[in-house]
Design a protein around this motif. Structure first.
Motif, mmCIF file in Angstrom:
data_model
loop_
_atom_site.group_PDB
_atom_site.id
_atom_site.type_symbol
_atom_site.label_atom_id
_atom_site.label_comp_id
_atom_site.label_asym_id
_atom_site.label_seq_id
_atom_site.Cartn_x
_atom_site.Cartn_y
_atom_site.Cartn_z
ATOM 1 N N GLN A 128 11.753 85.732 59.844
ATOM 2 C CA GLN A 128 12.740 86.376 60.702
ATOM 3 C C GLN A 128 13.337 85.339 61.662
ATOM 4 O OE1 GLN A 128 13.831 89.559 60.505
ATOM 5 N NE2 GLN A 128 12.465 89.879 58.751
ATOM 6 N N THR A 129 14.647 85.384 61.807
ATOM 7 C CA THR A 129 15.344 84.451 62.696
ATOM 8 C C THR A 129 16.015 85.233 63.826
ATOM 9 O OG1 THR A 129 17.540 84.551 61.677
ATOM 10 C CG2 THR A 129 15.877 83.162 60.603
ATOM 11 N N PRO A 130 16.501 84.544 64.848
ATOM 12 C CA PRO A 130 17.244 85.240 65.905
ATOM 13 C C PRO A 130 18.514 85.920 65.396
ATOM 14 C CG PRO A 130 16.564 83.058 66.640
ATOM 15 C CD PRO A 130 16.269 83.130 65.174
ATOM 16 N N PHE A 131 18.908 85.593 64.146
ATOM 17 C CA PHE A 131 20.143 86.160 63.593
ATOM 18 C C PHE A 131 19.884 87.233 62.543
ATOM 19 C CE2 PHE A 131 20.411 81.523 64.270
ATOM 20 C CZ PHE A 131 21.245 81.512 65.387
ATOM 21 N N SER A 132 18.620 87.473 62.213
ATOM 22 C CA SER A 132 18.308 88.409 61.130
ATOM 23 C C SER A 132 18.786 89.824 61.447
ATOM 24 C CB SER A 132 16.793 88.425 60.883
ATOM 25 O OG SER A 132 16.343 87.174 60.446
ATOM 26 N N ASN A 133 19.304 90.492 60.407
ATOM 27 C CA ASN A 133 19.759 91.889 60.490
ATOM 28 C C ASN A 133 20.857 92.081 61.539
ATOM 29 O OD1 ASN A 133 17.736 92.631 58.571
ATOM 30 N ND2 ASN A 133 16.226 92.646 60.230
ATOM 31 N N ARG A 134 21.635 91.049 61.775
ATOM 32 C CA ARG A 134 22.756 91.152 62.712
ATOM 33 C C ARG A 134 24.040 90.778 61.997
ATOM 34 N NH1 ARG A 134 20.783 88.575 68.530
ATOM 35 N NH2 ARG A 134 18.979 89.953 68.848
ATOM 36 N N THR A 135 25.111 91.379 62.411
ATOM 37 C CA THR A 135 26.399 91.104 61.800
ATOM 38 C C THR A 135 27.406 90.671 62.858
ATOM 39 O OG1 THR A 135 27.060 93.429 61.977
ATOM 40 C CG2 THR A 135 26.021 92.714 59.899
ATOM 41 N N ASP A 146 23.261 85.447 59.758
ATOM 42 C CA ASP A 146 22.463 84.428 59.067
ATOM 43 C C ASP A 146 23.364 83.458 58.309
ATOM 44 O OD1 ASP A 146 19.784 84.771 59.720
ATOM 45 O OD2 ASP A 146 19.552 86.456 58.339
ATOM 46 N N HIS A 147 24.361 83.998 57.606
ATOM 47 C CA HIS A 147 25.272 83.147 56.845
ATOM 48 C C HIS A 147 26.105 82.270 57.769
ATOM 49 C CE1 HIS A 147 25.184 85.971 53.086
ATOM 50 N NE2 HIS A 147 24.142 85.159 53.152
ATOM 51 N N VAL A 148 26.601 82.853 58.844
ATOM 52 C CA VAL A 148 27.401 82.082 59.803
ATOM 53 C C VAL A 148 26.554 80.974 60.426
ATOM 54 C CG1 VAL A 148 28.718 82.183 61.942
ATOM 55 C CG2 VAL A 148 28.926 84.039 60.275
ATOM 56 N N PRO A 215 15.606 82.498 55.476
ATOM 57 C CA PRO A 215 15.945 83.871 55.859
ATOM 58 C C PRO A 215 16.934 84.544 54.897
ATOM 59 C CG PRO A 215 16.186 82.335 57.701
ATOM 60 C CD PRO A 215 16.072 81.525 56.469
ATOM 61 N N VAL A 216 17.671 83.734 54.137
ATOM 62 C CA VAL A 216 18.699 84.280 53.238
ATOM 63 C C VAL A 216 18.128 84.582 51.861
ATOM 64 C CG1 VAL A 216 20.923 83.817 52.144
ATOM 65 C CG2 VAL A 216 20.499 83.023 54.486
#
Length: 296
Positions: A128-135, A146-148, A215-216
């Motif tokens: 899990q990252t600070p960007f997980s499950n966020r858009t 995550d992609h960005v 994470p991806v």
């Protein structure tokens, strides 16, 4: 923005994110080849090792994502340094085929060892990252953070490497070594130590790619096979060209994403190779490669 345009943009961003990982692994291929003329086919396994170390530090030991990721990169870089000193250097000067087989063997051994370590094994793991499950919504296009983050962090790393090779004494020494080892030795550059450091940097870059990819695409023993996609990326950009490795990786990532979305199932796995073949037919040295001339 229309639905079709939004979908196209999402696929392009996703492709650039995965292509950024390809680019980093391809960059490792190029750095080692330019300095030592060795093609390290274990580069994908170094990515896998970095991802598993990050999983251990972040998930199992509970470290902060940024600290755990940084330590994973440093540890993998140290392993790359050790690998060059103990395995690769003794066979330098042997036929190219022998060196290629050794690096392939290193990859097989690495995958086998990973599956035998109890906390890792053959299971699939998640970081899990600070960007997980966020858009992130931009002009009506919903993008995964995550992609960005993968794209942005890859760009930052590439700029950092550019500055290192351009403006530091060690970076200039590495460039000199990659261009002419004998001349570098004559002007006092410790060529053997520089080659070891280049392997360390290459391994660190691969580990950085592994931390970004985890994470991806999750962490598993077979994620090192991404090197199979990264090697054509290096060839596409022009093997030996650092900017070419980055551009080639991004191109392959975008082509894969678009082919997987718009074409029939199965095209995603071969579309990038079709593009590679077309480019090499028109420009055999790759997009950024220089044509080599030898006097006989």
């Amino acid at each position: 923005m229309g639905i079709e345009a939004a979908q196209f943009t999402q696929q392009v961003v996703s492709g650039i994110a995965i292509g950024s990982v390809y680019a980093l692994v391809a960059l490792g291929f190029v750095l080692i080849y330019k300095a030592t003329e060795v093609v390290n086919f274990a580069q994908g396994e170094l990515l896998m090792l970095g991802a598993f170390l990050a999983y251990t530090l972040i998930v199992l030991l509970g470290l902060n994502f940024w600290l755990g990721g940084l330590l994973a990169v440093v540890l993998t870089a140290a392993f790359g340094f050790f690998l060059e000193r103990t395995v690769v250097r003794p066979i330098v000067g042997q036929p190219v085929f022998a060196i290629v087989m050794v690096t392939i063997g290193i990859g097989f051994v690495a995958r086998s060892v990973v599956t035998m370590i109890p906390p890792w094994g053959v299971d699939t793991h998640v970081i899990q990252t600070p960007f997980s499950n966020r858009t992130l919504s931009v002009a009506g296009v919903v993008l995964s953070q995550d992609h960005v983050a993968v794209v942005v962090l890859t760009g930052i790393l590439c700029l950092g490497l550019f500055g290192f090779f351009r403006y530091t004494t060690l970076g200039v020494a590495m460039q000199a070594t990659s261009q002419n080892q004998l001349a570098a030795y004559y002007v006092g550059i410790p060529v053997k130590r520089v080659c070891s450091l280049i392997w360390a940097i290459s391994a660190g870059v691969a580990a950085f790619a592994g931390v970004l990819l985890a994470p991806v695409a999750f962490v598993h023993a077979n994620m090192g096979f991404i090197g199979i996609k990264a090697f054509p990326a290096a060839v596409l950009g022009g093997f030996g060209s650092v900017p070419g490795a980055v551009v080639g990786g991004v191109i392959i990532g975008v082509v894969e994403a678009l082919a997987g979305f718009y074409l029939a199932e199965g095209f995603k796995d071969v579309a990038a190779y079709i593009v590679l073949l077309l480019v090499l037919l028109l420009r055999p040295q790759g997009l950024f490669g220089a044509t080599a001339r030898k006097k006989v």
